[in-house]
Design a protein around this motif. Structure first.
Motif, short mmCIF file in Angstrom:
data_model
loop_
_atom_site.label_atom_id
_atom_site.label_comp_id
_atom_site.label_asym_id
_atom_site.label_seq_id
_atom_site.Cartn_x
_atom_site.Cartn_y
_atom_site.Cartn_z
N ASP A 128 -0.91 27.55 24.16
CA ASP A 128 -2.16 26.80 24.21
C ASP A 128 -3.04 27.17 23.02
O ASP A 128 -2.71 28.03 22.20
N GLU A 129 -4.21 26.52 22.94
CA GLU A 129 -5.10 26.69 21.78
C GLU A 129 -5.64 28.12 21.67
O GLU A 129 -5.87 28.61 20.56
N VAL A 130 -5.82 28.78 22.80
CA VAL A 130 -6.34 30.15 22.78
C VAL A 130 -5.28 31.11 22.24
O VAL A 130 -5.57 31.96 21.39
N TYR B 95 -3.12 34.42 17.77
CA TYR B 95 -2.02 34.81 16.89
C TYR B 95 -2.33 34.54 15.42
O TYR B 95 -1.88 35.26 14.53
N GLN B 96 -3.12 33.51 15.14
CA GLN B 96 -3.50 33.26 13.76
C GLN B 96 -4.42 34.37 13.23
O GLN B 96 -4.30 34.78 12.07
N LEU B 97 -5.30 34.86 14.10
CA LEU B 97 -6.15 35.99 13.69
C LEU B 97 -5.33 37.26 13.52
O LEU B 97 -5.54 38.03 12.58
N ARG B 98 -4.37 37.50 14.42
CA ARG B 98 -3.52 38.67 14.31
C ARG B 98 -2.67 38.62 13.04
O ARG B 98 -2.45 39.63 12.37
N PHE B 99 -2.18 37.43 12.72
CA PHE B 99 -1.41 37.27 11.49
C PHE B 99 -2.27 37.63 10.28
O PHE B 99 -1.84 38.38 9.39
N GLN C 215 4.89 36.96 20.49
CA GLN C 215 4.63 38.13 21.32
C GLN C 215 5.36 39.36 20.80
O GLN C 215 4.83 40.47 20.80
N ALA C 216 6.59 39.15 20.32
CA ALA C 216 7.38 40.28 19.82
C ALA C 216 6.75 40.88 18.56
O ALA C 216 6.84 42.09 18.33
N PHE D 16 3.29 40.29 17.44
CA PHE D 16 1.86 40.58 17.51
C PHE D 16 1.37 41.05 18.89
O PHE D 16 0.20 41.37 19.04
N GLY D 17 2.24 41.09 19.88
CA GLY D 17 1.83 41.51 21.21
C GLY D 17 1.37 40.34 22.06
O GLY D 17 1.37 39.18 21.64
N PHE D 18 0.96 40.65 23.29
CA PHE D 18 0.52 39.60 24.22
C PHE D 18 -0.83 39.03 23.78
O PHE D 18 -1.62 39.71 23.13
N ALA D 19 -1.08 37.78 24.18
CA ALA D 19 -2.31 37.10 23.83
C ALA D 19 -3.04 36.64 25.08
O ALA D 19 -2.42 36.40 26.11
N PRO D 20 -4.37 36.50 24.99
CA PRO D 20 -5.09 35.85 26.09
C PRO D 20 -4.69 34.38 26.13
O PRO D 20 -4.15 33.85 25.17
N SER D 21 -4.96 33.73 27.24
CA SER D 21 -4.59 32.31 27.36
C SER D 21 -5.67 31.56 28.11
O SER D 21 -6.50 32.14 28.82
N LYS D 22 -5.66 30.25 27.96
CA LYS D 22 -6.63 29.40 28.64
C LYS D 22 -6.47 29.50 30.15
O LYS D 22 -7.45 29.67 30.89
N THR D 23 -5.24 29.44 30.62
CA THR D 23 -4.98 29.53 32.05
C THR D 23 -5.36 30.90 32.59
O THR D 23 -5.96 31.04 33.66
N GLY D 24 -5.01 31.95 31.85
CA GLY D 24 -5.33 33.31 32.27
C GLY D 24 -6.83 33.54 32.39
O GLY D 24 -7.30 34.24 33.29
N MET D 25 -7.61 32.95 31.46
CA MET D 25 -9.06 33.11 31.51
C MET D 25 -9.64 32.41 32.74
O MET D 25 -10.57 32.91 33.38
N GLU D 26 -9.07 31.25 33.07
CA GLU D 26 -9.59 30.50 34.22
C GLU D 26 -9.37 31.24 35.53
O GLU D 26 -10.13 31.07 36.48
N THR D 27 -8.33 32.07 35.61
CA THR D 27 -8.02 32.77 36.85
C THR D 27 -8.52 34.22 36.85
O THR D 27 -8.20 34.98 37.75
N LEU D 28 -9.32 34.58 35.84
CA LEU D 28 -9.83 35.95 35.74
C LEU D 28 -10.75 36.28 36.91
O LEU D 28 -11.58 35.46 37.31
N MET D 29 -10.59 37.47 37.47
CA MET D 29 -11.38 37.91 38.62
C MET D 29 -12.23 39.12 38.24
O MET D 29 -12.02 39.76 37.22
N LEU D 30 -13.17 39.44 39.14
CA LEU D 30 -14.08 40.56 38.91
C LEU D 30 -13.31 41.87 38.75
O LEU D 30 -13.65 42.71 37.90
#
Length: 300
Positions: A2-4, A9-13, A152-153, A155-169
């Motif tokens: 996704d866009e996030v 990854y573009q910033l990590r590059f 991922q191999a 630059f490592g794992f990235a945040p995602s749009k879906t992951g942000m939507e399901t973020l909890m306290l």
């Protein structure tokens, strides 16, 4: 992807391309090329008295010999000597198997004029070999085309749009706990929100803006966490830690995006995706509330 994830990854590059030097840059390029070209790419390592035969890696199908150059300090005479020596040495060692020679370097300002003239002379002298110079745009092109697993191999794992939507306290707590352990000293500056023109003022890229926009969706979650915490000074203590870290990074003459990427890592963006999302929410919260990056002057 996704866009996030793409923005991350573009910033990590960009960070890796500009900051890696010497053999670290060479190793990073080999890893990138291995994913981009697959079995068509062969890494070459120095061995014995012959070294690497003036080759850091080669692409079999095109007969391309790659040579990396990322010195800690650029010196024109040394660079020209290396280009001439490495090209002629590669031509001698690889002969008919070298159809193309590529100099890969990470000097964002480009090569000196004398180096370009030298390369032109080599092109005229060795008409049987294509000679190219690869900088950020060419490497970015290959990096951007990689699938998510390859990104991922490298630059490592990235945040995602879906992951942000399901973020909890509960996801925010480990990030705050880690920042609290850095034991910042409270400062005198208040947590005042900056102007909406802060991104433009600091020349942050569209990629950084994308990450901050997605992080802002969970700022209320971070604010709720601080509101429930009995330590009323904790937010200011962490803000001061961010301010101090930002000042250190700015003195190092990094780009705005480079500083942003390091602040992401400082916030805890280095683990699995859920932690990445939580760290991004926390960083976005403090970006809006303390002096990391400059606020526009009145009237800007």
């Amino acid at each position: 992807m996704d866009e996030v994830q793409r923005a991350f990854y573009q910033l990590r590059f960009r960070e890796a391309f500009l900051e890696k030097k010497g053999t670290e840059f060479q190793d990073w390029f080999v890893k990138l090329a291995s994913h981009a070209f697959g079995s068509d790419f062969e890494a070459i390592r120095p061995y014995g008295s012959q070294g690497d035969l003036k080759c850091d890696g080669r692409r079999i199908s095109t007969g391309t010999i790659f040579q990396c150059y990322a010195p800690y300090q650029q010196k024109e005479a040394k660079l020209n000597n290396k280009i001439d020596r490495d090209f002629r040495g590669a031509h001698e060692h690889w002969g008919d198997n070298m159809g193309e020679w590529v100099l890969v370097h990470n000097d964002a300002q480009g090569l000196p004029a004398s180096s370009i003239q030298l390369i032109d002379r080599l092109r005229k002298e060795y008409t049987d070999v294509e000679i190219e110079v690869w900088m950020e745009p060419k490497l970015q092109e290959h990096a951007a085309s990689l699938p998510l697993a390859a990104q991922q191999a490298i630059f490592g794992f990235a945040p995602s749009k879906t992951g942000m939507e399901t973020l909890m306290l509960d996801d925010v707590k480990p990030v705050i706990d880690e920042l609290q352990r850095k034991d910042p000293i409270p400062g005198e500056e208040p947590l005042t929100p900056p102007s909406v023109d802060k991104l433009t003022k600091n020349s942050l890229s569209d990629d950084a803006a994308c990450l901050l926009r997605i992080g802002r969706r969970k700022e209320a979650l971070v604010e709720t966490w601080f509101g429930k915490n009995p330590n009323a000074e904790l937010g200011e203590r962490i803000a001061e830690a961010f301010r101090r870290r930002y000042a250190q990074l700015k003195e190092s003459d990094r780009s705005a995006d480079g500083i942003f990427t390091h602040l992401q890592q400082y916030a805890g963006a280095g683990g699995e995706p859920r932690q990445q999302n939580a760290a991004l929410a926390v960083l976005s919260y403090f970006f809006e509330r303390c002096d990391i990056f400059e606020d526009p002057e009145h009237g800007e």
